[in-house]
Scaffold this motif. Structure first.
Motif, short mmCIF file in Angstrom:
data_model
loop_
_atom_site.label_atom_id
_atom_site.label_comp_id
_atom_site.label_asym_id
_atom_site.label_seq_id
_atom_site.Cartn_x
_atom_site.Cartn_y
_atom_site.Cartn_z
N ALA A 112 -42.77 122.52 7.76
CA ALA A 112 -41.84 121.64 7.24
C ALA A 112 -42.51 120.38 7.06
O ALA A 112 -42.00 119.99 5.59
CB ALA A 112 -40.85 121.46 8.33
N ILE A 115 -44.49 120.73 3.50
CA ILE A 115 -43.74 121.30 2.74
C ILE A 115 -42.49 119.98 1.70
O ILE A 115 -43.17 120.15 0.55
CB ILE A 115 -42.69 122.27 3.03
CG1 ILE A 115 -43.45 123.85 3.09
CG2 ILE A 115 -41.32 122.37 1.09
CD1 ILE A 115 -41.96 124.76 3.87
N VAL A 116 -42.22 118.68 2.89
CA VAL A 116 -41.48 118.23 1.77
C VAL A 116 -43.07 117.17 1.36
O VAL A 116 -42.82 116.48 0.45
CB VAL A 116 -40.98 117.45 3.38
CG1 VAL A 116 -40.16 115.76 2.49
CG2 VAL A 116 -39.58 118.69 3.59
N VAL A 119 -44.40 117.59 -1.87
CA VAL A 119 -42.99 117.96 -3.81
C VAL A 119 -43.18 115.94 -3.29
O VAL A 119 -43.73 115.43 -4.59
CB VAL A 119 -42.03 118.26 -2.99
CG1 VAL A 119 -41.45 118.31 -4.55
CG2 VAL A 119 -42.01 119.90 -3.18
N SER A 120 -43.18 115.45 -2.41
CA SER A 120 -42.40 114.25 -2.63
C SER A 120 -43.45 113.29 -2.09
O SER A 120 -43.51 111.90 -2.47
CB SER A 120 -41.53 113.92 -1.81
OG SER A 120 -42.07 114.14 -0.75
N LEU B 127 -36.39 111.05 -6.65
CA LEU B 127 -37.99 111.85 -5.81
C LEU B 127 -37.80 112.03 -4.85
O LEU B 127 -38.63 113.06 -4.60
CB LEU B 127 -38.59 110.94 -5.92
CG LEU B 127 -39.26 110.30 -7.85
CD1 LEU B 127 -39.99 108.75 -7.45
CD2 LEU B 127 -40.50 110.99 -8.36
N TYR B 130 -35.85 115.61 -4.60
CA TYR B 130 -37.35 116.37 -5.78
C TYR B 130 -37.86 117.45 -4.71
O TYR B 130 -38.54 118.55 -5.78
CB TYR B 130 -38.14 115.18 -6.38
CG TYR B 130 -38.60 116.65 -7.88
CD1 TYR B 130 -38.12 116.13 -8.25
CD2 TYR B 130 -39.80 116.15 -7.83
CE1 TYR B 130 -38.76 116.54 -9.29
CE2 TYR B 130 -40.87 117.32 -8.71
CZ TYR B 130 -40.04 117.01 -10.10
OH TYR B 130 -40.44 117.06 -10.94
N ALA B 131 -38.22 117.00 -3.51
CA ALA B 131 -38.40 118.27 -2.70
C ALA B 131 -37.27 119.41 -2.63
O ALA B 131 -38.48 119.83 -1.10
CB ALA B 131 -38.63 116.87 -0.78
N PHE B 148 -35.22 128.35 8.53
CA PHE B 148 -36.17 127.20 8.36
C PHE B 148 -36.05 126.30 6.74
O PHE B 148 -35.29 125.20 6.38
CB PHE B 148 -37.67 127.84 8.05
CG PHE B 148 -38.60 126.57 7.87
CD1 PHE B 148 -39.60 126.30 8.72
CD2 PHE B 148 -38.57 126.89 6.75
CE1 PHE B 148 -39.88 125.48 8.35
CE2 PHE B 148 -39.70 125.47 6.06
CZ PHE B 148 -40.08 125.03 7.51
N ARG B 152 -34.24 122.81 6.13
CA ARG B 152 -35.39 121.71 5.71
C ARG B 152 -34.50 121.44 3.79
O ARG B 152 -35.22 119.80 4.32
CB ARG B 152 -36.66 122.57 5.11
CG ARG B 152 -37.25 121.85 4.63
CD ARG B 152 -38.27 121.68 3.96
NE ARG B 152 -38.36 122.76 2.65
CZ ARG B 152 -37.87 122.73 1.68
NH1 ARG B 152 -38.29 120.55 1.43
NH2 ARG B 152 -37.64 122.46 0.69
N THR B 156 -33.69 116.99 3.77
CA THR B 156 -34.32 116.65 2.83
C THR B 156 -33.24 115.70 1.89
O THR B 156 -33.36 114.44 1.07
CB THR B 156 -35.03 117.63 1.72
OG1 THR B 156 -36.08 118.65 2.86
CG2 THR B 156 -35.96 116.86 0.81
#
Lengths: 160, 183
Positions: A112, A115-116, A119-120, B127, B130-131, B148, B152, B156
């Motif tokens: 996790a 992935i986060v 992108v950020s 931003l 944005y994820a 999952f 997530r 986020t």
């Protein structure tokens, strides 16, 4: 050919139908943007899916378990977040890699975080971000975003 | 000296833009040389994985095209620059999940929002959110499963506003002897 894929594609086709009823011109533009961005991304997608196969066949699960597994705890979380921070590319490329690592025994919080932060957090785009908003903002935002990626990963561990 | 400069620069730019694909091809060549059977297996795993999500990928790009045309970035920018307070933060987090595009498009867009008077927290919340990519959720589900992907995405989105406020607080905190903050 998955059921999810078919359903999704059907929905999108319906959306295009609705769209073309209200504006032919905008629909053509949408289609063109879709095609162009897919075309531009094709080399990257080919590379990522190629990697997925290589990972699955050549990377021993024990290695992934050891470096990204639950037993390594904080180290695996940092590694996941760090790999994501350095990588660039659209999330469409992150998911296949993340899925491969996860099924090979990686710790979900580490994935996790991967992935986060993919992108950020952008180490590669940092100079660009600093050029637009100033170095102070770029450093603060990426630092906090990295911390948040790790935290979200840890919270995932509690949820899952 | 045999290659003309233009050929050389074109090779260099190809190397720079496609280094990942080129190195994957290199890895495959090496794999086929070392262990042809396993390399073939890797290639078929790649092909099967791609085949299993091709429809989703096509849909994702189709939806991104629609979103880009029907939800104009300029309108989102105008809205974010105009609104203040909580409303702006919520809109920022929401628009982060549907705005699509690489950094070189998003940063200048956010710069224009900032110039129109948006807070640091708003820029940062976009931003952070944005994820999460709403159009891509089916793709994430396919590879990582429902529980999952949903947890997530939810975490986020929920963290986007706190992250925005935190970054803003740090940006506006200046240890000056006289006043508290200056903008």
């Amino acid at each position: 050919m998955s059921a999810v894929g078919l359903t999704y594609l059907t929905l999108i086709l319906i959306a295009y139908g609705v769209s073309s009823c209200s504006s032919k011109e905008k629909t053509q533009r949408s289609l063109k943007i879709a095609g162009l961005s897919l075309w531009r991304l094709l080399p990257l997608l080919a590379a990522v899916f190629g990697l997925v196969g290589l990972f699955q066949v050549f990377l021993p699960p024990e290695l992934i378990e050891k470096t990204l597994g639950e037993s390594s705890g904080v180290a695996s979380l940092l590694l996941g977040g760090g790999m994501g921070a350095v990588a660039i590319g659209p999330p469409a490329a992150a998911f296949p890699l993340a899925g491969t690592l996860l099924s090979a025994g990686a710790w979900p919080p580490a994935i996790a975080a991967f992935i986060v932060s993919w992108v950020s957090v952008g180490v590669v785009t940092l100079p660009f971000e600093a050029g637009v908003f100033g170095m102070r903002y770029a450093l603060v935002r990426n630092g906090i975003a990295f911390g948040a990626a790790l935290l979200i990963g840890l919270l995932m561990g509690l949820v899952l | 000296m045999s290659a003309s400069p233009s050929v050389r620069t074109r090779m260099l730019s190809l190397l720079r833009s496609q280094w990942l694909l080129l190195s994957v091809i290199g890895l495959y060549l090496w794999a086929f040389h070392k262990a042809p059977e396993r390399a073939l297996e890797a290639l078929s795993v790649s092909g099967r994985t791609f085949g299993s999500v091709i429809l989703i990928i096509l849909s994702v790009f189709g939806l991104m095209g629609l979103l880009q045309v029907w939800i104009s970035r300029e309108k989102v920018a105008a809205l974010l620059g105009k609104e203040g307070g909580w409303k702006a933060l919520v809109i920022a987090a929401a628009s982060g999940t549907i705005l699509i595009g690489p950094a070189y498009i998003i940063f200048p867009l956010l710069q224009s929002i900032k110039a129109q008077g948006a807070r640091w927290a708003v820029i940062t919340a976009v931003l952070a959110a944005y994820a999460v990519k709403i159009p891509m959720i089916p793709l994430e589900v396919q590879f990582l499963g429902w529980s999952f992907s949903l947890s997530r995405s939810l975490l986020t989105i929920l963290s986007a506003i706190p992250i925005g406020l935190l970054v803003e607080a740090i940006m506006e905190w200046r240890p000056s002897p006289g006043g508290k903050t200056l903008r």
